[in-house]
Scaffold this active site. Structure first.
Site, short mmCIF file in Angstrom:
data_model
loop_
_atom_site.label_atom_id
_atom_site.label_comp_id
_atom_site.label_asym_id
_atom_site.label_seq_id
_atom_site.Cartn_x
_atom_site.Cartn_y
_atom_site.Cartn_z
CG HIS A 149 -2.00 -1.01 1.20
ND1 HIS A 149 -2.84 -1.21 0.13
CD2 HIS A 149 -2.35 -1.93 2.14
CE1 HIS A 149 -3.67 -2.20 0.41
NE2 HIS A 149 -3.39 -2.66 1.62
CG ASP A 185 -3.18 -8.37 1.00
OD1 ASP A 185 -4.25 -7.82 1.36
OD2 ASP A 185 -2.21 -8.49 1.76
CG HIS A 187 -6.78 -5.08 2.12
ND1 HIS A 187 -6.44 -6.14 2.94
CD2 HIS A 187 -7.71 -4.35 2.80
CE1 HIS A 187 -7.14 -6.06 4.07
NE2 HIS A 187 -7.92 -4.99 4.00
CG ASP A 274 -5.19 -9.59 4.08
OD1 ASP A 274 -4.98 -10.32 3.10
OD2 ASP A 274 -4.96 -8.36 4.07
#
Length: 413
Positions: A149, A185, A187, A274
């Site tokens: 990120h 991931d 995200h 995650d």
């Protein structure tokens, strides 16, 4: 005959990785890294005959500046120095001064070792890229990495320096013409995508929970790259609670086809844990078995499309008891060529260590096996497209957006 050439796989590791600690209550708890390393050791996948160890250096400012702005690096260092004093007034001042670059926030609070510990993670992935590009090894894992990120001039989503982008940029600077990055991931891998948004030498593919439901709120099928690299940013935004079968279907309906067309020299993958159903910050409803299958797939993709050159990173994952150590120990074993059987029992010594680290009264609360007992069968794209299925709608939106730009038919390839 004795193997004098040494192992062709490597792990980036040092206990100094555990210094990347925002606070006692922050989800990005380094205990997940410690327990992963100790579980991999307890299961025998750190055998030095199969896996060499790379020490992670602290990346220099110049190395960080290959991806991040000089001003941002200076701000991270200044905020770290300010945070030596942890009194409330100082922390409030830090939050006010540095909030514009994502520091001192709830996601990225500041601590005194912030710059050095973040730069060490970046240095670890950079060292991995150097070993890979030099031909010293074919496969490298840095499960402490995957800080996908972090932006050029801002911290974001628990990430300070974008080690994945730094590793990729290093290989480009050494002459690489085609590097593929696949982000698994929960995200969206927004920071890596943005770093190479207008660079056709890098194909970024991110499969993630839709940004309509989850941070960072980006990464839709229409997001395909800059004017000089249209089709080289690829996003599959899957619905929440997609499960193993749906996520695997999405991956296999997009990734191998694009890798085959792109012909990468190196494959970089991000394996945030995650997506698991126990994770508190996402909703994909995956199992450890599904995540393990994606790791096996990544291994196969590297062999099939990247001449065996594979850099595997960690990422998100916030269940240090039930998920992260199991998932990433599987990753290390697969990269080392010694995959852990899914039904392997977890050693009692590790369960006792984990119970102690997590302040549990009874080690029996710990998971006992490396499997969730899940069925990871998925419906392949060749079986057909269901226009009423939300997962298929997401897949088809992506295929329509980018496949023709790579000479692929969105309906049949």
């Amino acid at each position: 005959m004795e193997n004098t050439a040494g192992p062709r796989s490597a792990l980036v590791w040092d206990d100094s990785f555990l210094e990347y600690r925002f606070s006692d209550t922050h989800p990005m708890d380094p205990v997940r890294l410690k327990l992963t390393h100790r579980l991999a050791a307890a299961l025998g996948v750190l055998d030095e005959q199969k896996l060499t160890q790379i020490q992670p250096p602290v990346a220099t400012d110049a190395q960080l500046a290959s991806v991040h702005s000089i001003d941002y690096i200076a701000q991270v260092k200044a905020a770290s120095a300010d945070a030596v004093s942890q009194d409330a007034a100082t922390l409030a001042h830090i939050a006010e001064v540095y909030e514009a670059v994502g520091l001192g926030t709830e996601d990225c609070p500041v601590f005194s070792d912030l710059h050095e510990s973040s730069a060490r993670i970046a240095g670890g992935s950079l060292a991995a890229a150097k070993a890979l590009w030099a031909g010293d090894v074919d496969r490298v894992v840095n499960f402490a990495g995957g800080m996908h990120h972090a932006q050029r001039s801002a911290a974001s989503g628990f990430c300070i320096y974008n080690d994945a982008a730094i590793a990729i940029q290093y290989m480009l600077d050494q002459g690489a013409q085609r590097v593929a990055y696949v982000d698994l991931d929960a995200h969206h891998g927004d920071g890596v995508e943005q770093a190479f948004w207008n660079d056709p030498r890098v194909l970024t593919i991110s499969i993630h929970e839709t940004g309509l439901m989850l941070f960072p709120g980006t990464g839709f099928a229409k997001d395909i790259g800059g004017p000089q690299a249209e089709g080289y940013a690829v996003n599959v935004a899957v619905p929440a609670s997609v499960g193993d079968a749906g996520f695997l279907r999405a991956a296999h309906a997009v990734v191998p086809q694009l890798l085959g067309a792109f012909d990468p020299q190196v494959l970089v993958t991000q394996h945030g844990a995650d997506g698991h159903w126990h994770d508190p910050l996402a909703d994909l409803n995956l199992s450890v078995d599904g995540q393990r299958q994606l790791m096996l797939d990544a291994s196969d993709w590297s062999e099939d499309y990247a001449d065996g050159k594979w850099l595997a990173l960690g990422g998100g994952g916030y269940s240090p008891m039930k998920v992260v150590p199991r998932a990433w120990a599987h990753l290390v074993g697969i990269a080392a060529g010694t995959p852990i059987l899914a039904k392997t029992e977890i050693p009692q010594q590790w369960r006792e260590l984990a119970a102690s680290e997590l302040s549990l009264d009874d080690a029996s609360e710990m998971v006992a096996s490396m499997t969730d007992g899940a069925d990871v069968w998925w419906r392949s794209w060749e079986i057909g497209y269901d226009p009423a299925d939300m997962i298929d709608q997401s897949i088809m939106a992506t295929r329509k957006a980018v496949f023709p730009m790579h000479g692929l038919d969105p309906w049949f390839d």
